[in-house]
Design a protein around this motif. Structure first.
Motif, PDB file in Angstrom:
ATOM      1  N   ARG A  52       0.872  -1.175   0.000  1.00 24.80           N
ATOM      2  CA  ARG A  52       0.000   0.000   0.000  1.00 24.80           C
ATOM      3  C   ARG A  52       0.906   1.222   0.000  1.00 24.80           C
ATOM      4  O   ARG A  52       1.953   1.229   0.649  1.00 24.80           O
ATOM      5  N   ARG A  53       0.469   2.261  -0.692  1.00 22.08           N
ATOM      6  CA  ARG A  53       1.301   3.458  -0.802  1.00 22.08           C
ATOM      7  C   ARG A  53       0.492   4.702  -0.515  1.00 22.08           C
ATOM      8  O   ARG A  53      -0.663   4.805  -0.906  1.00 22.08           O
ATOM      9  N   SER A  54       1.139   5.658   0.157  1.00 23.37           N
ATOM     10  CA  SER A  54       0.531   6.970   0.368  1.00 23.37           C
ATOM     11  C   SER A  54       1.643   8.004   0.307  1.00 23.37           C
ATOM     12  O   SER A  54       2.761   7.754   0.760  1.00 23.37           O
ATOM     13  N   TYR A  55       1.315   9.151  -0.254  1.00 21.42           N
ATOM     14  CA  TYR A  55       2.334  10.178  -0.479  1.00 21.42           C
ATOM     15  C   TYR A  55       2.070  11.409   0.364  1.00 21.42           C
ATOM     16  O   TYR A  55       0.953  11.914   0.425  1.00 21.42           O
ATOM     17  N   ASP A  56       3.098  11.892   1.008  1.00 26.23           N
ATOM     18  CA  ASP A  56       3.076  13.132   1.773  1.00 26.23           C
ATOM     19  C   ASP A  56       4.140  14.033   1.147  1.00 26.23           C
ATOM     20  O   ASP A  56       5.327  13.693   1.194  1.00 26.23           O
ATOM     21  N   PRO A  57       3.765  15.164   0.544  1.00 27.08           N
ATOM     22  CA  PRO A  57       4.748  16.014  -0.142  1.00 27.08           C
ATOM     23  C   PRO A  57       5.920  16.444   0.747  1.00 27.08           C
ATOM     24  O   PRO A  57       7.036  16.609   0.256  1.00 27.08           O
ATOM     25  N   ALA A  58       5.688  16.594   2.030  1.00 29.81           N
ATOM     26  CA  ALA A  58       6.766  17.036   2.924  1.00 29.81           C
ATOM     27  C   ALA A  58       7.687  15.887   3.356  1.00 29.81           C
ATOM     28  O   ALA A  58       8.859  16.109   3.620  1.00 29.81           O
ATOM     29  N   ARG A  59       7.148  14.661   3.410  1.00 28.79           N
ATOM     30  CA  ARG A  59       7.921  13.537   3.947  1.00 28.79           C
ATOM     31  C   ARG A  59       8.274  12.481   2.924  1.00 28.79           C
ATOM     32  O   ARG A  59       9.142  11.653   3.153  1.00 28.79           O
ATOM     33  N   GLY A  60       7.579  12.450   1.805  1.00 33.69           N
ATOM     34  CA  GLY A  60       7.846  11.447   0.787  1.00 33.69           C
ATOM     35  C   GLY A  60       6.794  10.357   0.761  1.00 33.69           C
ATOM     36  O   GLY A  60       5.710  10.491   1.328  1.00 33.69           O
ATOM     37  N   LEU A  61       7.138   9.269   0.121  1.00 30.74           N
ATOM     38  CA  LEU A  61       6.225   8.156  -0.099  1.00 30.74           C
ATOM     39  C   LEU A  61       6.329   7.147   1.041  1.00 30.74           C
ATOM     40  O   LEU A  61       7.428   6.697   1.375  1.00 30.74           O
ATOM     41  N   LEU A  62       5.195   6.793   1.626  1.00 30.84           N
ATOM     42  CA  LEU A  62       5.151   5.749   2.641  1.00 30.84           C
ATOM     43  C   LEU A  62       4.678   4.471   1.961  1.00 30.84           C
ATOM     44  O   LEU A  62       3.613   4.439   1.346  1.00 30.84           O
ATOM     45  N   VAL A  63       5.486   3.428   2.080  1.00 28.57           N
ATOM     46  CA  VAL A  63       5.151   2.125   1.519  1.00 28.57           C
ATOM     47  C   VAL A  63       4.922   1.181   2.693  1.00 28.57           C
ATOM     48  O   VAL A  63       5.789   1.018   3.546  1.00 28.57           O
ATOM     49  N   GLU A  64       3.724   0.595   2.745  1.00 28.38           N
ATOM     50  CA  GLU A  64       3.370  -0.321   3.822  1.00 28.38           C
ATOM     51  C   GLU A  64       3.312  -1.734   3.254  1.00 28.38           C
ATOM     52  O   GLU A  64       2.572  -1.999   2.309  1.00 28.38           O
TER      53      GLU A  64
END
Length: 146
Positions: free
Chosen positions: A101-113
């Protein structure tokens, strides 16, 4: 009898390391190279950041309990020739980057779970903890989040 039961529990606990023990290391330090990529490579990897970052399933074969892992290949911002850097997480019972699963935060980058699992005594798959991997292409960093 209780002592024998305790010994069995201890052995089982040692054979499947906790995800909290997982660490991110450069691929060369972790022993990850082309021969550890799970075949066929095309169906055991995902491309992120428009193909600039690739996550691969890897298998180190041994130890059998926890030979699975993943490798992250991304641009090396410090290489004037445009090379890549590689980081790996190994020592997992099982992980599949293609189901991440992926979610993107412009300040922190891409979180891959990534879901992990282990194999039980009878060969059954036991769902494990979720691995949280943060990839920031802007500063070309990869880190595990706990």
């Amino acid at each position: 009898m209780q002592r024998a039961f305790l010994v069995v529990l201890l052995i089982l606990g040692l054979s499947s390391p906790a995800l909290s023990d997982a660490e991110l290391r450069p691929c060369d330090e972790a022993g990850i190279g082309l021969t550890t990529l799970v075949q066929p490579v095309a169906s055991n990897q995902i491309a992120l950041y428009e193909g600039k970052v690739i996550l691969y399933n890897v298998d180190t074969i041994e130890p059998a309990c926890c030979s699975a892992g993943l490798a992250v290949v991304l641009p090396d911002k410090d290489d004037p020739l445009g090379g890549s850097q590689c980081f790996a997480v190994i020592g997992l019972g099982a992980v599949d980057v293609t189901t991440a699963r992926r979610s993107y935060d412009p300040a922190r980058g891409l979180l891959v779970e990534l879901a992990t699992s282990t194999i039980g005594e009878n060969g059954e798959r036991i769902l494990g903890e979720t691995l949280h991997l943060r990839i920031n292409l802007a500063d070309t960093t990869v880190r595990l989040e706990r």
